[in-house]
Design a protein around this motif. Structure first.
Motif, mmCIF file in Angstrom:
data_model
loop_
_atom_site.group_PDB
_atom_site.id
_atom_site.type_symbol
_atom_site.label_atom_id
_atom_site.label_comp_id
_atom_site.label_asym_id
_atom_site.label_seq_id
_atom_site.Cartn_x
_atom_site.Cartn_y
_atom_site.Cartn_z
ATOM 1 N N VAL A 45 32.737 84.471 6.088
ATOM 2 C CA VAL A 45 31.765 85.175 5.606
ATOM 3 C C VAL A 45 31.455 84.742 3.994
ATOM 4 O O VAL A 45 30.101 84.500 3.894
ATOM 5 C CB VAL A 45 32.358 86.602 5.464
ATOM 6 C CG1 VAL A 45 31.202 87.438 4.728
ATOM 7 C CG2 VAL A 45 32.539 87.254 6.658
ATOM 8 N N PRO A 60 18.895 83.681 9.743
ATOM 9 C CA PRO A 60 19.428 84.760 10.647
ATOM 10 C C PRO A 60 21.034 84.917 10.407
ATOM 11 O O PRO A 60 21.674 83.855 10.549
ATOM 12 C CB PRO A 60 19.030 83.806 11.932
ATOM 13 C CG PRO A 60 18.998 82.842 12.075
ATOM 14 C CD PRO A 60 18.465 82.515 10.634
ATOM 15 N N ARG A 61 21.408 85.938 10.017
ATOM 16 C CA ARG A 61 22.792 86.042 9.660
ATOM 17 C C ARG A 61 23.808 86.048 10.678
ATOM 18 O O ARG A 61 24.774 85.204 10.327
ATOM 19 C CB ARG A 61 22.780 87.868 9.113
ATOM 20 C CG ARG A 61 21.763 88.064 7.922
ATOM 21 C CD ARG A 61 21.898 89.573 7.499
ATOM 22 N NE ARG A 61 21.141 89.909 6.349
ATOM 23 C CZ ARG A 61 20.881 91.146 5.979
ATOM 24 N NH1 ARG A 61 21.701 92.102 6.473
ATOM 25 N NH2 ARG A 61 20.238 91.126 4.738
ATOM 26 N N ARG A 62 23.524 86.615 11.851
ATOM 27 C CA ARG A 62 24.713 86.603 13.003
ATOM 28 C C ARG A 62 24.749 85.053 13.249
ATOM 29 O O ARG A 62 25.949 84.757 13.526
ATOM 30 C CB ARG A 62 24.298 87.386 14.024
ATOM 31 C CG ARG A 62 24.324 88.911 13.942
ATOM 32 C CD ARG A 62 23.859 89.598 14.859
ATOM 33 N NE ARG A 62 24.197 91.039 15.030
ATOM 34 C CZ ARG A 62 23.670 91.913 15.760
ATOM 35 N NH1 ARG A 62 23.389 91.569 16.985
ATOM 36 N NH2 ARG A 62 23.722 93.181 15.500
ATOM 37 N N ARG A 63 23.532 84.438 13.537
ATOM 38 C CA ARG A 63 23.824 82.824 13.770
ATOM 39 C C ARG A 63 24.446 82.040 12.539
ATOM 40 O O ARG A 63 25.218 81.029 12.727
ATOM 41 C CB ARG A 63 22.222 82.315 14.151
ATOM 42 C CG ARG A 63 21.861 82.884 15.679
ATOM 43 C CD ARG A 63 20.605 82.170 16.166
ATOM 44 N NE ARG A 63 19.343 82.683 15.263
ATOM 45 C CZ ARG A 63 18.201 82.314 15.320
ATOM 46 N NH1 ARG A 63 17.957 81.113 16.144
ATOM 47 N NH2 ARG A 63 17.284 83.030 14.961
ATOM 48 N N LEU A 65 26.606 83.119 10.524
ATOM 49 C CA LEU A 65 28.043 83.304 10.486
ATOM 50 C C LEU A 65 28.672 82.640 11.687
ATOM 51 O O LEU A 65 29.799 82.115 11.463
ATOM 52 C CB LEU A 65 28.376 84.999 10.566
ATOM 53 C CG LEU A 65 29.752 85.342 10.443
ATOM 54 C CD1 LEU A 65 30.258 84.954 9.518
ATOM 55 C CD2 LEU A 65 29.660 86.776 10.822
ATOM 56 N N ALA A 66 28.036 82.509 12.850
ATOM 57 C CA ALA A 66 28.615 81.970 13.906
ATOM 58 C C ALA A 66 28.659 80.504 13.644
ATOM 59 O O ALA A 66 29.536 79.623 14.175
ATOM 60 C CB ALA A 66 27.795 82.135 15.143
ATOM 61 N N THR A 67 27.666 80.121 13.113
ATOM 62 C CA THR A 67 27.528 78.299 12.649
ATOM 63 C C THR A 67 28.838 78.175 11.611
ATOM 64 O O THR A 67 29.344 76.894 12.103
ATOM 65 C CB THR A 67 26.392 78.216 12.070
ATOM 66 O OG1 THR A 67 25.170 78.610 13.141
ATOM 67 C CG2 THR A 67 26.101 76.692 11.617
ATOM 68 N N THR A 289 32.781 78.197 20.336
ATOM 69 C CA THR A 289 31.493 78.770 19.636
ATOM 70 C C THR A 289 30.730 77.532 19.396
ATOM 71 O O THR A 289 29.459 77.830 19.713
ATOM 72 C CB THR A 289 31.994 79.440 18.417
ATOM 73 O OG1 THR A 289 32.545 80.593 18.716
ATOM 74 C CG2 THR A 289 30.634 79.866 17.702
#
Length: 299
Positions: A45, A60-63, A65-67, A289
């Motif tokens: 985070v 884009p927040r979710r992408r 964080l996943a990155t 991921t």
């Protein structure tokens, strides 16, 4: 490969300490290890906040964080952070940033992360001046050769810039873009706060993970001194070109923890579990991921 070879030689020479450290793994208090795993999740985070703070556009927040989670796995495939840098460059390019601006954002991130780590170490050393005897971290007589080697690298880089005009043009253009991006980011308080707040939070959270693992093993070192040992060790190995700091980080951390007063066997067990929690457990899900993000063309 040379750092890995040297670490292997050190491990063989100190195999008795390593064996004793492995024997202590069953003595860990699991609630503290679970807390360490939870804090490890927060490091991604913090990395996402720092990455967002390095660009003006909203990512884009979710992408994002996943990155950052996937970049951790990529970081252990290439030396000196190249894997994570490649993943984030591709992500920002897919998000619409030009290669020049993506590179400038990456440079700003690296600068902020380095400044945050060194600044946090300096603040702790000022607060706890006797926390770490630096003389014990280097072999006797090693400081002179290190300074000579560093000076030679700087001189070689300056020589290339002075002698090769195309390189000067590329460097000048990159610096102009980077300075422009830095001014734009710092004109927005929310971006500046995300950049520097994340840059300070990331090493602080990593140091917290080491402290929690140390407490789980009953390492007889004050938490602040463990944090200083972690920051000093990671700063020291930043220029060692091994994938994910493999070998070099473990060695430096053990040496630093022993330097601040920890027992060698217990320090070894702490470092082994610390690396398991922060590197090896997230490695497989991070790689999956990464594969999914590539397949979905997020990166």
């Amino acid at each position: 490969m040379l750092p890995l070879l040297l670490v292997t030689v050190i491990a063989v020479r100190h195999r008795a300490v390593l064996a004793e450290g492995f024997s202590l793994l069953t003595t860990a208090r699991w609630p503290w290890l679970l807390a360490a795993a939870g804090v490890t999740c927060l490091t991604w985070v913090a990395a996402a906040f720092t990455r967002q703070g390095a660009v003006v556009e909203r990512l884009p927040r979710r992408r994002l964080l996943a990155t950052q989670f996937a970049a951790g796995a990529a970081n252990h495939m290439l030396p000196t952070g190249l894997g994570a840098s490649a993943v984030n460059l591709r992500f920002m390019t897919v998000c619409g940033l030009s290669p020049a601006r993506s590179s400038a954002a990456l440079a700003l991130y690296l600068l902020a992360e380095s400044a945050g780590r060194v600044g946090l170490l300096a603040a702790l050393l000022v607060t706890f001046p006797g926390a770490l005897p630096f003389g014990s971290l280097l072999p006797e007589g090693a400081l002179g050769p290190l300074l000579v080697a560093g000076g030679a690298v700087v001189a070689a880089a300056a020589g290339v810039l002075a002698a090769v005009r195309p390189v000067r043009r590329v460097v000048r253009a990159f610096l102009e873009t980077a300075l422009s991006e830095a001014r734009s980011v710092h004109a927005l308080p929310s971006r500046a706060l995300a950049l520097w707040g994340g840059a300070l939070a990331f090493p602080a959270l990593q140091a917290t993970v080491l402290v929690l693992v140390g407490v789980a093993f009953g390492l007889a070192v004050p938490p602040a001194h463990m944090a200083v040992a972690y920051l000093a060790a990671t700063v020291a190995v930043a220029l060692v070109p091994t994938p994910g700091g493999l070998g070099s980080v473990e060695t430096a951390l053990v040496v630093a923890l022993v330097a601040v007063g920890g027992a060698a066997a217990t320090a070894t067990a702490v470092v082994l579990v610390f690396r398991v929690v922060t590197v090896w457990v997230p490695l497989l899900p991070g790689a999956l991921t990464l594969a999914a993000l590539v397949r979905l063309k997020v990166i």
